[in-house]
Design a protein around this motif. Sequence first.
Motif, PDB file in Angstrom:
ATOM      1  N   ILE A  17       0.765  -1.060  -0.009  1.00  0.00           N
ATOM      2  CA  ILE A  17      -0.045  -0.131   0.156  1.00  0.00           C
ATOM      3  C   ILE A  17       0.794   1.267   0.169  1.00  0.00           C
ATOM      4  O   ILE A  17       0.777   2.193  -0.872  1.00  0.00           O
ATOM      5  CB  ILE A  17      -0.881  -0.300   1.229  1.00  0.00           C
ATOM      6  N   GLU A  18       2.006   1.476   0.875  1.00  0.00           N
ATOM      7  CA  GLU A  18       2.890   2.434   0.840  1.00  0.00           C
ATOM      8  C   GLU A  18       3.481   2.449  -0.524  1.00  0.00           C
ATOM      9  O   GLU A  18       3.616   3.555  -0.830  1.00  0.00           O
ATOM     10  CB  GLU A  18       3.814   2.469   2.109  1.00  0.00           C
ATOM     11  N   ASP A  19       4.084   1.469  -0.984  1.00  0.00           N
ATOM     12  CA  ASP A  19       4.627   1.541  -2.233  1.00  0.00           C
ATOM     13  C   ASP A  19       3.866   2.137  -3.641  1.00  0.00           C
ATOM     14  O   ASP A  19       4.050   2.902  -3.991  1.00  0.00           O
ATOM     15  CB  ASP A  19       5.170   0.279  -2.803  1.00  0.00           C
ATOM     16  N   ALA A  20       2.432   1.465  -3.410  1.00  0.00           N
ATOM     17  CA  ALA A  20       1.498   2.040  -4.437  1.00  0.00           C
ATOM     18  C   ALA A  20       1.143   3.512  -4.240  1.00  0.00           C
ATOM     19  O   ALA A  20       1.093   4.072  -5.367  1.00  0.00           O
ATOM     20  CB  ALA A  20       0.277   1.135  -4.581  1.00  0.00           C
ATOM     21  N   THR A  21       1.061   3.861  -3.167  1.00  0.00           N
ATOM     22  CA  THR A  21       0.530   5.366  -2.645  1.00  0.00           C
ATOM     23  C   THR A  21       2.095   6.168  -3.283  1.00  0.00           C
ATOM     24  O   THR A  21       1.545   7.335  -3.766  1.00  0.00           O
ATOM     25  CB  THR A  21       0.304   5.587  -1.393  1.00  0.00           C
ATOM     26  N   LYS A  22       2.995   5.722  -2.923  1.00  0.00           N
ATOM     27  CA  LYS A  22       4.270   6.496  -3.461  1.00  0.00           C
ATOM     28  C   LYS A  22       4.280   6.626  -5.110  1.00  0.00           C
ATOM     29  O   LYS A  22       4.481   7.699  -5.463  1.00  0.00           O
ATOM     30  CB  LYS A  22       5.540   5.898  -2.935  1.00  0.00           C
ATOM     31  N   GLN A  23       3.895   5.393  -5.526  1.00  0.00           N
ATOM     32  CA  GLN A  23       3.904   5.478  -7.214  1.00  0.00           C
ATOM     33  C   GLN A  23       2.929   6.205  -7.826  1.00  0.00           C
ATOM     34  O   GLN A  23       2.764   6.977  -8.522  1.00  0.00           O
ATOM     35  CB  GLN A  23       3.731   3.912  -7.760  1.00  0.00           C
ATOM     36  N   LYS A  24       1.640   6.185  -7.192  1.00  0.00           N
ATOM     37  CA  LYS A  24       0.514   7.126  -7.353  1.00  0.00           C
ATOM     38  C   LYS A  24       0.953   8.433  -7.691  1.00  0.00           C
ATOM     39  O   LYS A  24       0.674   9.553  -8.345  1.00  0.00           O
ATOM     40  CB  LYS A  24      -0.748   6.725  -6.581  1.00  0.00           C
ATOM     41  N   GLY A  25       1.602   8.833  -6.421  1.00  0.00           N
ATOM     42  CA  GLY A  25       1.852  10.399  -6.358  1.00  0.00           C
ATOM     43  C   GLY A  25       2.798  10.727  -7.368  1.00  0.00           C
ATOM     44  O   GLY A  25       2.582  11.828  -7.982  1.00  0.00           O
ATOM     45  N   GLU A  26       4.029  10.205  -7.669  1.00  0.00           N
ATOM     46  CA  GLU A  26       4.846  10.104  -8.766  1.00  0.00           C
ATOM     47  C   GLU A  26       4.152  10.319 -10.059  1.00  0.00           C
ATOM     48  O   GLU A  26       4.345  11.066 -11.078  1.00  0.00           O
ATOM     49  CB  GLU A  26       5.955   9.143  -8.961  1.00  0.00           C
ATOM     50  N   LEU A  27       3.184   9.355 -10.178  1.00  0.00           N
ATOM     51  CA  LEU A  27       2.435   9.124 -11.672  1.00  0.00           C
ATOM     52  C   LEU A  27       1.699  10.654 -11.712  1.00  0.00           C
ATOM     53  O   LEU A  27       1.558  11.198 -12.956  1.00  0.00           O
ATOM     54  CB  LEU A  27       1.581   8.003 -11.633  1.00  0.00           C
ATOM     55  N   GLU A  28       0.835  10.893 -10.497  1.00  0.00           N
ATOM     56  CA  GLU A  28       0.239  12.179 -10.717  1.00  0.00           C
ATOM     57  C   GLU A  28       0.965  13.330 -11.197  1.00  0.00           C
ATOM     58  O   GLU A  28       0.527  14.250 -11.795  1.00  0.00           O
ATOM     59  CB  GLU A  28      -0.854  12.318  -9.333  1.00  0.00           C
ATOM     60  N   ALA A  29       2.352  13.498 -10.506  1.00  0.00           N
ATOM     61  CA  ALA A  29       3.009  14.680 -10.771  1.00  0.00           C
ATOM     62  C   ALA A  29       3.646  14.714 -12.220  1.00  0.00           C
ATOM     63  O   ALA A  29       3.734  15.828 -12.639  1.00  0.00           O
ATOM     64  CB  ALA A  29       4.388  14.351  -9.790  1.00  0.00           C
ATOM     65  N   ARG A  30       3.539  13.493 -12.818  1.00  0.00           N
ATOM     66  CA  ARG A  30       4.011  13.429 -14.185  1.00  0.00           C
ATOM     67  C   ARG A  30       2.766  13.980 -15.132  1.00  0.00           C
ATOM     68  O   ARG A  30       2.954  14.738 -16.036  1.00  0.00           O
ATOM     69  CB  ARG A  30       4.450  12.246 -14.694  1.00  0.00           C
ATOM     70  N   ILE A  31       1.775  13.816 -14.679  1.00  0.00           N
ATOM     71  CA  ILE A  31       0.478  14.388 -15.454  1.00  0.00           C
ATOM     72  C   ILE A  31       0.462  15.636 -15.367  1.00  0.00           C
ATOM     73  O   ILE A  31       0.205  16.449 -15.962  1.00  0.00           O
ATOM     74  CB  ILE A  31      -0.852  13.483 -15.217  1.00  0.00           C
TER      75      ILE A  31
END
Length: 103
Positions: free
Chosen positions: A89-103
């Motif tokens: 969950i922590e890893d997916a949340t971190k990846q979500k933040g990174e992907l949202e920053a790219r968009i």
Amino acid sequence: SNPRLLVRGPPIYLAAMQRSIAMASRCGLVLLAVPLVRGSADANPLGKVIQLMDDLAAKVTAEGEVEAKAFQEYMEWCDDASKNAKFSIEDATKQKGELEARI
């Protein structure tokens, strides 16, 4: 004090222990009233009963130890699964933040 607070284990194990304690306390009163004759279990029916009760007590104890070990292994598996889920969950949340920053 409450015996349930003193013994940890699965509810099945606790119930079996409580039944064993209750049976032993009831049988203890009978055994106090009758002299014990251990050597001649074949000649004495009471000796045979005592031997059977000893065998049953050993069997219940052995089964309880096996069940306690299985329960401990299950609890360790649950702890590991919980830690793995938390990490995912922590890893997916971190990846979500990174992907949202790219968009």
